[in-house]
Write a protein that holds these residues in place. Structure first.
Motif, PDB file in Angstrom:
ATOM      1  N   ASN A  34       0.607  37.385 -52.385  1.00 35.81           N
ATOM      2  CA  ASN A  34      -0.510  38.217 -51.952  1.00 35.81           C
ATOM      3  C   ASN A  34      -0.523  38.308 -50.436  1.00 35.81           C
ATOM      4  O   ASN A  34       0.067  37.486 -49.732  1.00 35.81           O
ATOM      5  N   TYR A  61      -8.795  36.277 -52.417  1.00 38.77           N
ATOM      6  CA  TYR A  61      -7.722  35.993 -53.371  1.00 38.77           C
ATOM      7  C   TYR A  61      -6.525  35.345 -52.668  1.00 38.77           C
ATOM      8  O   TYR A  61      -5.860  34.479 -53.219  1.00 38.77           O
ATOM      9  N   LYS A  91      -8.484  46.125 -50.338  1.00 40.17           N
ATOM     10  CA  LYS A  91      -8.166  46.016 -51.766  1.00 40.17           C
ATOM     11  C   LYS A  91      -7.617  44.631 -52.063  1.00 40.17           C
ATOM     12  O   LYS A  91      -6.799  44.100 -51.316  1.00 40.17           O
ATOM     13  N   SER A  92      -8.054  44.068 -53.154  1.00 40.84           N
ATOM     14  CA  SER A  92      -7.589  42.758 -53.576  1.00 40.84           C
ATOM     15  C   SER A  92      -6.226  42.872 -54.252  1.00 40.84           C
ATOM     16  O   SER A  92      -5.912  43.903 -54.861  1.00 40.84           O
ATOM     17  N   LYS A  94      -5.669  41.539 -56.828  1.00 38.57           N
ATOM     18  CA  LYS A  94      -6.007  41.651 -58.254  1.00 38.57           C
ATOM     19  C   LYS A  94      -6.103  43.116 -58.658  1.00 38.57           C
ATOM     20  O   LYS A  94      -6.031  43.439 -59.838  1.00 38.57           O
ATOM     21  N   GLU A  95      -6.286  44.015 -57.653  1.00 44.38           N
ATOM     22  CA  GLU A  95      -6.451  45.453 -57.917  1.00 44.38           C
ATOM     23  C   GLU A  95      -5.171  46.256 -57.710  1.00 44.38           C
ATOM     24  O   GLU A  95      -4.948  47.240 -58.405  1.00 44.38           O
ATOM     25  N   ILE A  96      -4.375  45.868 -56.715  1.00 45.81           N
ATOM     26  CA  ILE A  96      -3.149  46.610 -56.406  1.00 45.81           C
ATOM     27  C   ILE A  96      -1.985  45.642 -56.252  1.00 45.81           C
ATOM     28  O   ILE A  96      -2.166  44.457 -55.969  1.00 45.81           O
TER      29      ILE A  96
END
Length: 168
Positions: A34, A61, A91-92, A94-96
């Motif tokens: 990440n 995150y 944007k996390s 977890k989203e992208i």
């Protein structure tokens, strides 16, 4: 193409790099990775080592990747990529899929990642971490200014610069 250099060869202003240009903090590996945009931090010398200091809110995150990795990278993109920095900061993961952002080409480095579109990348080995607490603040009002809701504090990480790359 990214070229490894001695960090002492840099001719960059750390204040404008972080405050104006922003950086991408990246941690993890090919299977679990990440990144997030950061503008709080520093570059300097501590414990006889060239280091970076970065701060990650406990709700982010990226924090779990920082906690579970021995290394992290600070990547500074070339001019013209502020939109990508904004995207990666809002944007996390977890989203992208932050490894495959359109317009950015991920490059694997020794112990970390950068982008072909980087102007500078620091690969850092974590040396120290500390959770910030209200009792540690010595100046009246600073804690309240930065943490008005009295939650979601930062964790500070200090890492030795073990790789410094510039774009030729």
């Amino acid at each position: 193409m990214l070229k490894k250099i001695d960090p002492k060869e840099l001719n960059a202003n750390p204040f404008t790099l972080l405050d104006n240009d922003w950086a991408l903090l990246m941690a993890g590996d090919k299977n679990s990775f990440n990144s997030m945009t950061v503008s709080w931090g520093g570059v300097g010398v501590l414990w006889r080592k060239n280091v970076t200091t970065v701060y990650v809110r406990q709700s982010r995150y990226t924090k779990e990747f920082m906690d579970n990795s021995d290394y992290y990278t600070l990547t500074f993109l070339k001019d013209g990529f502020k939109d990508k920095l904004s995207l990666l900061g809002t944007k996390s993961g977890k989203e992208i899929d932050k490894m495959n952002v359109e317009g950015l080409n991920l490059v694997e480095l020794e112990n970390g990642f950068g982008y072909e579109e980087s102007k500078l990348v620091f690969v850092c080995k974590k040396l120290f971490k500390n959770d910030l607490k209200e009792s540690q603040f010595l100046v009246d009002g600073l804690f309240d200014e930065c943490y008005p809701d009295k939650d979601d504090f930062h964790t500070m990480y200090i890492g030795e610069i073990v790789g410094c790359y510039i774009n030729e």
